[in-house]
Motif scaffolding. Structure first.
Motif, mmCIF file in Angstrom:
data_model
loop_
_atom_site.group_PDB
_atom_site.id
_atom_site.type_symbol
_atom_site.label_atom_id
_atom_site.label_comp_id
_atom_site.label_asym_id
_atom_site.label_seq_id
_atom_site.Cartn_x
_atom_site.Cartn_y
_atom_site.Cartn_z
ATOM 1 N N GLU A 9 -5.369 -43.148 -6.718
ATOM 2 C CA GLU A 9 -4.092 -42.449 -6.787
ATOM 3 C C GLU A 9 -4.205 -41.223 -7.702
ATOM 4 N N ARG A 64 -6.173 -38.503 -6.013
ATOM 5 C CA ARG A 64 -5.459 -37.873 -4.925
ATOM 6 C C ARG A 64 -4.322 -36.990 -5.404
ATOM 7 N N SER A 65 -3.714 -37.342 -6.532
ATOM 8 C CA SER A 65 -2.528 -36.563 -6.899
ATOM 9 C C SER A 65 -2.820 -35.502 -7.961
ATOM 10 N N HIS A 78 -12.932 -35.963 -4.338
ATOM 11 C CA HIS A 78 -11.524 -35.694 -4.063
ATOM 12 C C HIS A 78 -11.135 -36.268 -2.692
ATOM 13 N N TYR A 79 -11.937 -35.967 -1.702
ATOM 14 C CA TYR A 79 -11.569 -36.414 -0.361
ATOM 15 C C TYR A 79 -11.822 -37.897 -0.133
ATOM 16 N N SER A 97 -10.531 -40.025 -1.844
ATOM 17 C CA SER A 97 -9.227 -40.650 -2.068
ATOM 18 C C SER A 97 -8.410 -40.650 -0.776
ATOM 19 N N TYR A 98 -8.660 -39.665 0.087
ATOM 20 C CA TYR A 98 -7.976 -39.652 1.381
ATOM 21 C C TYR A 98 -8.650 -40.604 2.362
ATOM 22 N N GLU A 104 0.865 -32.152 -1.848
ATOM 23 C CA GLU A 104 -0.232 -31.243 -1.495
ATOM 24 C C GLU A 104 0.062 -29.827 -1.993
#
Ligand SMILES: Nc1ncnc2c1ncn2[C@@H]1O[C@H](COP(=O)(O)OP(=O)(O)O)[C@@H](O)[C@H]1O
Ligand SMILES: [Mg+2]
Lengths: 217, 272, 233
Positions: A60, A63-64, A98-99, A101-102, C151
């Motif tokens: 989390e 991602r944020s 970073h990605y 987390s997606y 985002e």
């Protein structure tokens, strides 16, 4: 100032070299994101509450918060703990983490979609944990989410210009360099913009076609 | 009716009497010809029940009347105006939005699945169109809506949310909502088939009241034969997009002549 | 670390700029999302095409490239934007394209039966949209909008690269003045995280409101009645 085709033609090779770096960083970062994301997703299913809550909040957090800040953090903080990488490698790690987390969310949804009966069957067969994951659950979960994962490749490609901030010679960086030297920004910036749109639109068309074919099987 | 309305002056002159008239109506879905050259008429104030096996085109007829579907050939006349066509000079051309808005004003429909608006209270569901389409004041619309909710026995549910109501209550709200537009013609498509058996009677009682106390033209698709017998002047038996038999409810239900009507009625009555 | 924490006014000012960028950027994105998203569902093929072009083009564009272009390239043909304006424009145009897809998808996802009910009540096209379809569609839009909002907030960090003094740029300044690289970046990562969590709470709150509007959850009155019932047991 008006558009100068001659100048545009002259700088194009430089920009295309930048594009190669951009694509390289994207693909390598994507590989990191695919593997790391899977790791997060599997750890989220850990029976230990501590493990799965820690992983949940780490993901989390990643991602944020902005990729750019994470890149700077890696770029400056890693050397201070004795890990020195090239700018490109740092950028690849940053993009990948970073990605992840997606992608972990994507895998998680895929895993949650595997019917409960499959899990029960593995218990009934008394399969070892490794076989449960690699033999039964992941093959089913991953197959279903491949199209969704593909979208993140394009998203990453569009985030790769951020690597210029940590001196990776990617495409936008090359354009900025050319512009700063010649004091002509119009052509390099426009070409880069157009190249970005072309590559991402083409790859999303390709992806949709794959998705379509995939969906039909 | 609409002749005193200045907007209606633009409508083409009446070529047929009031009421509904299907003239050689053809409707296809792809290769599937659902209605082939269908002719029939319904007089103003008449209550007609459509019966027939599933897939025989009953819903399609109501949807055509509500302009939810377009005819492929032929003309539907409503109160003398062609529906889905308008006159340009001597020719009939496909209707545009403005024209459809005018002709739709006379028609209301109640759906099998109620289709209440979940983003509004019960009262709002009933007042929304009168306020925004008929341009009634909010007070007038509220008054009309409360009267209708009273008629359908839901006066105390005005502020409730549709999701808080039973299916039968929702369908009664949907009836009130359709009546609030004061249609000349009311289309009812199997309005009780989505309801639990114990809720059917309440809805049918409301419809009986409406039939007895108003002169609204009603086109009703139903499998409730007792109800059909009570309220309708005429019953049309459909099969494969064609009328195979028609007559008074007494005749159709007591001494049907056509074999298919007999088979159909046997099948339905056995179920009940 | 204490050096970093004692410079909190600087960081707060930076955070404020980040919040402003987020608010302006998402306001612009919201407007664009509705305009182009509704165009995407229009009856006229031309109008739909315009919507598609906007979406495909700006979804394909990287925010930073767009911002650089607005900031460095456009002035050379006579359009000079203030950095803040270029930043908000780039963020809004980019996120608006994703938002337009959300709007289009949400309106399409409202059951067809609702649309048919509006026709049976003789509503005008605009009334159908305004009174029935959009209120229901908005409830579907909220979760994806929440993601886009976060985002956009994260994406706003790139404005530091055209020298807007947001949180990220303040961190750079602080890093140079204190030399505490790791601490500085850790602190602002936490600040960004907190902002994101607050935004998420906000969106959750709106989702709850939408659910109540659609009757998917008991409203406050009904809920307190239920609570009393529960207490009585
Ligand atoms: N939207 C549609 N698309 C294709 N076929 C349809 C559609 N609506 C109805 N049909 C077909 O038209 C025929 C008549 O349907 P319908 O009018 O619903 O019959 P009924 O209401 O008498 O059961 C059926 O064969 C049905 O499959
Ligand atoms: Mg039907």
């Amino acid at each position: 100032m008006i558009w100068d085709w001659h100048f545009a033609g002259k700088i194009l090779p430089d920009l295309l070299r930048g594009l190669v770096v951009t694509v390289e960083a994207t693909l390598l970062g994507y590989a990191v994101a695919l593997v790391l994301g899977l790791l997060w997703a599997v750890l989220r299913r850990s029976p230990s509450r501590v493990v799965n809550q820690v992983v949940r909040w780490v993901v989390e957090f990643i991602r944020s918060t902005p990729l750019l800040v994470q890149l700077f953090f890696l770029f400056f903080a890693l050397p201070s703990i004795g890990l020195t990488f090239s700018a490109l490698v740092t950028g690849v790690i940053g993009l990948g983490v970073h990605y992840s987390s997606y992608t972990s969310e994507v895998y998680r949804a895929g895993i949650a979609d595997v019917p409960a009966g499959q899990w029960e069957a593995t218990t009934a067969l008394n399969l070892p944990r490794r076989r449960v994951w690699f033999g039964v659950v992941l093959p089913q979960a991953v197959r279903k989410v491949i199209p969704t994962l593909g979208n993140y490749l394009i998203a990453m490609f569009k985030d790769s210009p951020l690597l210029l901030a940590i001196t990776v010679p990617e495409m936008l960086h090359s354009a900025y360099d050319v512009g700063a030297k010649s004091l002509r920004f119009l052509e390099p910036m426009t070409i880069v913009g157009v190249l970005f749109v072309i590559v991402s639109v083409l790859s999303s068309l390709l992806l949709r076609r794959l998705e379509f074919r995939y969906g039909n099987n | 009716m609409a002749t005193t309305d200045p907007a209606a002056e633009a409508l083409p002159p009446r070529e047929h009497a009031d009421g509904i008239r299907f003239d050689g109506v053809v409707k296809r879905f792809g290769d599937n010809v659902v209605l082939r050259e269908l002719d029939f008429a319904v007089a103003p104030g008449e209550r007609v029940t459509l019966i027939g096996p599933s897939g025989s085109g009953k819903t399609t007829i109501l949807r055509l009347l509500m302009t939810l579907e377009k005819v492929d050939d032929g003309v539907i006349w409503v109160n003398g105006h062609p529906l889905s066509h308008m006159k340009r000079g001597e020719r009939l051309v496909p209707a545009d939005d403005k024209y459809l808005h005018k002709v739709r004003g006379d028609i209301g429909m109640v759906f099998q699945q109620f289709n209440l608006f979940p983003n509004m209270s019960v009262l709002r569901n009933v007042t929304e169109a009168p306020v925004h389409v008929l341009k009634l004041s909010r007070d007038e619309a509220n008054e009309r809506a409360r009267g209708l909710l009273d008629l359908v026995g839901l006066a105390d549910k005005a502020d409730a949310h549709p999701a808080q109501l039973s299916g039968g209550q929702q369908q009664r709200v949907a009836i009130a909502r359709a009546l609030a537009m004061q249609p000349k013609i009311l289309l009812l498509d199997e309005v009780t088939s989505a309801l639990d058996p114990e809720l059917v009677a309440g809805v049918l009682d409301v419809l009986r009241d409406i039939a007895n106390e108003t002169d609204i033209t009603m086109l009703c698709v139903t499998h409730e034969m007792g109800f059909a017998r009570d309220v309708s002047h005429r019953v049309l038996m459909f099969d494969q997009g064609q009328i195979v038999e028609e007559g008074s409810p007494e005749k159709i239900f007591s001494e049907p002549e056509n074999q298919r009507t007999q088979d159909f009625l046997h099948a339905v009555l056995d179920q009940h | 670390m204490s050096d970093v924490l004692s410079s909190y006014p600087l960081l707060l000012r930076g955070a404020w700029v980040t919040i402003q960028l987020t608010v302006y950027g998402s306001a612009l994105a919201l407007v664009l999302a509705f305009v182009f998203g509704l165009m995407g569902g229009a009856r006229s093929a031309w109008v739909r095409a315009v919507g598609r072009v906007y979406v495909e083009f700006f979804r394909g564009t990287a925010t930073l490239v767009l911002m650089y272009w607005l900031f460095y390239a456009l002035p050379l043909i006579g359009f000079r934007f203030a950095p803040m304006f270029a930043a908000v424009l780039a963020l809004g145009l980019n996120v608006g394209a994703y938002g337009a897809e959300v709007v289009r998808g949400a309106v399409k996802a409202v059951p067809k039966a609702q649309f048919e009910a509006t026709i049976a009540l003789n509503m005008r096209p605009w009334q159908r949209l305004r009174r029935v379809l959009l209120p229901q569609a908005v409830a579907l839009m909220l979760p994806p909008f929440g993601n886009l909002l976060i985002e956009l907030m994260k994406g706003s960090a790139v404005v530091s690269l055209i020298s807007i003094a947001d949180l990220m740029l303040r961190a750079q300044q602080l890093r140079q003045s204190t030399g505490q690289t790791t601490a500085v970046f850790l602190v602002i990562l936490v600040i960004y995280f907190v902002i994101a969590q607050v935004l998420q709470l906000l969106v959750r709150y709106m989702e709850r409101r939408a659910d109540i509007m659609l009757g998917r959850r008991p409203g406050r009155a009904a809920r307190s009645a239920l609570d009393t019932l529960g207490a009585a047991k």
